[in-house]
Design an enzyme around this catalytic site. Sequence first.
Site, PDB file in Angstrom:
ATOM      1  N   LYS A 150     -20.149  -8.184  39.358  1.00  0.00           N
ATOM      2  CA  LYS A 150     -19.503  -7.694  40.581  1.00  0.00           C
ATOM      3  C   LYS A 150     -20.512  -7.639  41.718  1.00  0.00           C
ATOM      4  O   LYS A 150     -21.576  -7.040  41.587  1.00  0.00           O
ATOM      5  CB  LYS A 150     -18.919  -6.304  40.325  1.00  0.00           C
ATOM      6  CG  LYS A 150     -18.376  -5.599  41.569  1.00  0.00           C
ATOM      7  CD  LYS A 150     -17.963  -4.170  41.235  1.00  0.00           C
ATOM      8  CE  LYS A 150     -17.649  -3.372  42.489  1.00  0.00           C
ATOM      9  NZ  LYS A 150     -17.336  -1.955  42.185  1.00  0.00           N
TER      10      LYS A 150
ATOM     11  N   ASP B 223     -19.121  -0.732  49.671  1.00  0.00           N
ATOM     12  CA  ASP B 223     -17.754  -0.333  49.330  1.00  0.00           C
ATOM     13  C   ASP B 223     -17.380   0.950  50.052  1.00  0.00           C
ATOM     14  O   ASP B 223     -17.829   2.033  49.688  1.00  0.00           O
ATOM     15  CB  ASP B 223     -17.631  -0.140  47.815  1.00  0.00           C
ATOM     16  CG  ASP B 223     -16.224   0.252  47.401  1.00  0.00           C
ATOM     17  OD1 ASP B 223     -15.288   0.033  48.204  1.00  0.00           O
ATOM     18  OD2 ASP B 223     -16.059   0.759  46.281  1.00  0.00           O
TER      19      ASP B 223
ATOM     20  N   LYS C  57     -13.482   6.542  50.574  1.00  0.00           N
ATOM     21  CA  LYS C  57     -14.336   7.463  49.830  1.00  0.00           C
ATOM     22  C   LYS C  57     -14.675   8.681  50.688  1.00  0.00           C
ATOM     23  O   LYS C  57     -14.751   8.577  51.915  1.00  0.00           O
ATOM     24  CB  LYS C  57     -15.635   6.762  49.418  1.00  0.00           C
ATOM     25  CG  LYS C  57     -15.442   5.635  48.405  1.00  0.00           C
ATOM     26  CD  LYS C  57     -16.763   4.969  48.064  1.00  0.00           C
ATOM     27  CE  LYS C  57     -16.566   3.818  47.097  1.00  0.00           C
ATOM     28  NZ  LYS C  57     -16.134   4.266  45.758  1.00  0.00           N
TER      29      LYS C  57
ATOM     30  N   ASP D 129     -23.255  -1.154  45.144  1.00  0.00           N
ATOM     31  CA  ASP D 129     -22.076  -1.523  44.357  1.00  0.00           C
ATOM     32  C   ASP D 129     -22.111  -2.985  43.921  1.00  0.00           C
ATOM     33  O   ASP D 129     -21.097  -3.518  43.477  1.00  0.00           O
ATOM     34  CB  ASP D 129     -20.803  -1.238  45.163  1.00  0.00           C
ATOM     35  CG  ASP D 129     -19.611  -0.920  44.284  1.00  0.00           C
ATOM     36  OD1 ASP D 129     -19.820  -0.608  43.103  1.00  0.00           O
ATOM     37  OD2 ASP D 129     -18.472  -0.996  44.777  1.00  0.00           O
TER      38      ASP D 129
ATOM     39  N   ASP E 100      -9.676   1.447  46.521  1.00  0.00           N
ATOM     40  CA  ASP E 100     -11.026   1.722  46.025  1.00  0.00           C
ATOM     41  C   ASP E 100     -11.201   1.261  44.580  1.00  0.00           C
ATOM     42  O   ASP E 100     -12.270   1.404  44.011  1.00  0.00           O
ATOM     43  CB  ASP E 100     -11.336   3.218  46.144  1.00  0.00           C
ATOM     44  CG  ASP E 100     -12.819   3.518  45.996  1.00  0.00           C
ATOM     45  OD1 ASP E 100     -13.639   2.603  46.230  1.00  0.00           O
ATOM     46  OD2 ASP E 100     -13.161   4.662  45.635  1.00  0.00           O
TER      47      ASP E 100
ATOM     48  N   GLU F 197     -11.348  -1.822  43.764  1.00  0.00           N
ATOM     49  CA  GLU F 197     -11.480  -3.209  44.229  1.00  0.00           C
ATOM     50  C   GLU F 197     -12.346  -4.067  43.316  1.00  0.00           C
ATOM     51  O   GLU F 197     -12.198  -5.285  43.275  1.00  0.00           O
ATOM     52  CB  GLU F 197     -12.054  -3.230  45.648  1.00  0.00           C
ATOM     53  CG  GLU F 197     -13.573  -3.229  45.777  1.00  0.00           C
ATOM     54  CD  GLU F 197     -14.267  -2.001  45.179  1.00  0.00           C
ATOM     55  OE1 GLU F 197     -15.431  -2.137  44.768  1.00  0.00           O
ATOM     56  OE2 GLU F 197     -13.651  -0.919  45.126  1.00  0.00           O
TER      57      GLU F 197
ATOM     58  N   ARG G 162     -12.435  -4.439  40.084  1.00  0.00           N
ATOM     59  CA  ARG G 162     -11.670  -5.152  39.053  1.00  0.00           C
ATOM     60  C   ARG G 162     -10.890  -6.321  39.646  1.00  0.00           C
ATOM     61  O   ARG G 162     -10.606  -7.293  38.955  1.00  0.00           O
ATOM     62  CB  ARG G 162     -10.752  -4.166  38.336  1.00  0.00           C
ATOM     63  CG  ARG G 162      -9.654  -3.575  39.189  1.00  0.00           C
ATOM     64  CD  ARG G 162      -9.124  -2.264  38.632  1.00  0.00           C
ATOM     65  NE  ARG G 162     -10.127  -1.212  38.741  1.00  0.00           N
ATOM     66  CZ  ARG G 162      -9.938   0.037  38.325  1.00  0.00           C
ATOM     67  NH1 ARG G 162      -8.800   0.375  37.752  1.00  0.00           N
ATOM     68  NH2 ARG G 162     -10.888   0.939  38.458  1.00  0.00           N
TER      69      ARG G 162
END
Length: 477
Positions: A245, A250, A257, A268, A327, A329, A331
């Site tokens: 990833k 993010d 968040k 991230d 959030d 995202e 996956r």
Amino acid sequence: MRWNQVDPQAHVEVLVVGISGNQPVEERIRSLYPDRLDEWVRRGDISTKQGELRLLPTLTGTVERVLFVGLGKAEGLTTDGLRRLFGKAAQFLKARQLSKVTIDATTFPDQPVELIAETFGLSTYEVKHYKTNTRATYDLDVTIWSDAGEQAVERGAALAQATNLARRLVTMPGNLLTAPALADEARFIAERHGHELKILEKADMEALGMGALLAVNQGSTIPPKLIVLEYKGAGDDAPIAVVGKGVTFDTGGYSIKPKDGIVGMKGDMGGAAAVLGLFEALGHLKPNVNVLGVIPATDNMISGDAFKPDDVITSMAGKTIEILNTDAEGRLVLADAVTYAKEYKPKMIIDLATLTGGVLVALGTEITGALTNDAGLYERFEAVTKETNEMVWQMPYVDQFIKQVRRSDVADLNNSPGRMGHMIFGGAFVGEFVGDTPWLHLDIAGTSEQKAATELGPKGATGVMVRSLYHFVEREK
């Protein structure tokens, strides 16, 4: 850091030796302290207790000082215990700016030359900063006395260098490490080592129907990249696919968040960093194996164009997805990246991601959460992590969780069934795109960074899984 192997008779500024409570000291060390060493050990001036360090001047001219490293009872010392001793010794030397060091590997159990080189590289790593007042870097020059060949030193140093590369990337701020900048980092690695590299642009993703990755990118002014690296060390063998990833920052999107949770989201892309670190190690060590690396790179931003809760998107695999949480995202980008990796017909797929906060609740910051559809694959990988001390723990990948990922009134899947069992839902969602390919999912959200310094390095990015991935793919050849 420089590594050398020379004649033990050469002049030495600092000599590092292990000293055990139940094994005699070698004569060449004893000769540095005529008639004194046993007395000093007896009264505690030199401690054999595990982890104790003593730096003493010598009584001869050949060696100026000796750093005694207490081993305790040497036969009870684990590999990780030895690793932490070397880390502690390296940081002791660094704190005193002692940069020309000789290590007598013969005084440690099994002459662990590779472990010495790896640990000294990891433990003396310095975090890159952007302050205007520059500081002198610690430039370590290490010589090893050992019967082992240079290959062991090269392996350890290469794995430390690769891990530190991943650390550097995770530490970089999101305005500097954008998706295009991450692609440039991959290009530098590919050019340095001769890897094959392909970078898919936004138009390529649109042509392939990568609606999940593109949805995450909708709110950004920075274009996404799909980074594809190939290491070919085994002819026409099917590759091991490693997918990381690469969300370079993010915000959480419209499921934004909180102010405390958003700080640190530059990291991230820890999964992507691990993939690039792996390819750095592959380039140095050249094992007989084929490896495919795939990194979906984008940030997750908010704008009038950003994707929203209740949206329905279509992935590259053709499966439709109801967005319940923007959030969740990671996956989504992994779904399209895994689907793309399958085009290469890999023998297995390993994905890595700083995916969920749920894994921290379940396992804390020392253990990586894992899901798999292949028990043998997990067992082989777990065996490697026990050697590298990058611990993993298998979570249940069972129908009760899979059914909840498939529960939607308007689409094939939903991207966030709820908070309870969240770590498993994240992995199970990715599992919907791997099909029958043997697959291992690693959620490194808890292990990608550490909040305090340890014997293996400063607080911050750990470069987790670079070493484990390398050892694993090397054994799968």
